[in-house]
Structure formats: C-alpha cells, structure tokens
Write an enzyme that holds these catalytic residues in place. Structure first.
Site, short mmCIF file in Angstrom:
data_model
loop_
_atom_site.label_atom_id
_atom_site.label_comp_id
_atom_site.label_asym_id
_atom_site.label_seq_id
_atom_site.Cartn_x
_atom_site.Cartn_y
_atom_site.Cartn_z
N ASP A 64 38.05 37.42 39.17
CA ASP A 64 38.24 36.58 40.22
C ASP A 64 38.83 35.10 39.89
OD1 ASP A 64 38.71 34.86 42.73
OD2 ASP A 64 37.34 36.55 43.78
N GLU A 116 46.26 44.17 37.06
CA GLU A 116 47.34 43.55 35.96
C GLU A 116 48.50 44.06 36.61
OE1 GLU A 116 48.40 44.13 31.14
OE2 GLU A 116 46.77 45.46 32.26
#
Length: 221
Positions: free
Chosen positions: A125, A199
């Site tokens: 995060d 990603e």
C-alpha cells in the site's frame, strides 16, 4: 508504529470461502508471541517471507517453480488468503504456509533473527496522501527489524509502481546500516517474478515499475 494496512472492502467468493474452510487448518500458522520453529512446518530451513501477497497468484507461481524452497505469506485480507489456499490445492503445493495477521507484529514477535533467506514485498500500500505516509511499511525503524531477520547474504526485494514511495523506500533501506544495495540505484526487473494484479493495474495507468533489491551485509564486511 501505525498499522500499514486497512481492511479493504470485498467478500470472499464461494470458491475462496470453500478453500479457506477446507484448508486453513493445514496451511495457516496460528498467531503466537513465541518465535517460530520452521522445522515444525517445512522440510528444510530455506524460507522466504512475503508480506501482503494479495491474491497469492505470484506467490503460488514462485513456490511451484521452487519446490526445494519454502514460502511464508503474511496477509490480513481473507479473500486473498482463500484464493491462495485455492491455488495451493489446485497446484498441489506443500511448501507454502500463511499467517493471517499484521506483518509488523509477526516480524516483531514470531520471526527469529538471522533466519530468512529472503523477504518479498510486492506492491505494498503506497499511502499516497502526505498525512498518511507515516503508515508506509518500508521505513525505519521497521527496516532494521526486517534486516535483522535475514540471514547474512539474504535479500529484501520490493516492487512498487508509486515513484514517490520507491524513492522513499530506497532512501530508508540505504540508511539501514545492515543492508546493502546490490545495484547503484533501482534494480533491473527480476525476470523470475510473475506480474501481479496490482502491477497490471499500475501499467494500465502508465505508472513506472520500480524494483529495489538489498542484501544483508556479511558479518565480515
């Protein structure tokens, strides 16, 4: 230290719930104030800890490709744990265990010093708001704890698509005395790492992927 995570909204799918209920007793390690004895769970002492494995796909891919190594995933989100348990069942993996708890407390209480071959932190995060940056996982003094849990020569490998966090993490790890950057700056892409869902989302937004690769210094260095 502030919590480095929030419990995200989202329900377990039927498959995730079924996998969790069927396999949690076999693959989840209970939270304890005692240091882990890895031989209680694994066939050898080659162990990588992954902090925040998300859906667990990359974790399962890496574990399947390296059956002689062991992987301990730390995650707080039950849907992701259920998904990884589903992957474990379908891939017939025996070299993964999971702790469902806060990674900071797991490292402080449960991981022995000088015990890990590697630490993986893929797309943590980023806490992008300035007032929340104190919640970022990769910062001192926690990086000192991470480093102390690595064996001499063991590595810490982080990947993020937030450039501000990448720069901050690189600085914090560089200032962690027992760690050494294996590259002059950011690391090249490690080809053995599967792409994660986070990603792919970052790439869709045209974010740059930054990789960071440090090792724990040898005692004689």
């Amino acid at each position: 230290m502030f919590k480095s995570y929030v419990i995200r909204a989202g329900r377990c799918t039927a498959a995730q719930k079924k996998a969790y209920e069927a396999h949690c007793a076999d693959f989840l390690i209970p939270v304890s104030d005692d240091k882990l004895v890895f031989s209680d769970f694994f066939k050898n002492d080659n162990l990588t800890v992954e902090i925040g494995f998300g859906s667990g796909f990359a974790t399962a891919e890496i574990a399947q490709a390296n059956p002689d190594k062991n992987y301990l995933g730390i995650e707080v989100h039950k849907p992701g744990i259920g998904r990884l348990l589903w992957e474990i069942e379908n891939r017939n993996l025996s070299n993964i265990r999971i702790i469902e708890y806060d990674a900071v407390q797991v490292f402080e209480k449960m991981i022995p010093s000088d015990s890990l071959d590697a630490i993986h932190i893929f797309f943590p995060d980023p806490w992008p708001k300035k007032r929340h940056r104190k919640r970022r996982l990769i910062q001192r003094p926690f990086t000192n704890i991470l480093a102390s849990c690595l064996k001499a020569g063991g590595y810490l490998y982080m990947v993020t698509d937030w450039e501000d966090y990448a720069a901050h993490a690189l600085e914090e790890l560089t200032l962690t005395d027992s760690l050494k950057n294996m590259y002059d700056d950011f690391a090249p892409i490690q080809s053995w790492r599967p792409k994660t869902r986070f990603e792919n989302k970052g790439l869709e937004k045209e974010h740059k992927i930054n990789e960071i690769y440090f090792t724990r210094r040898l005692l004689c260095s």
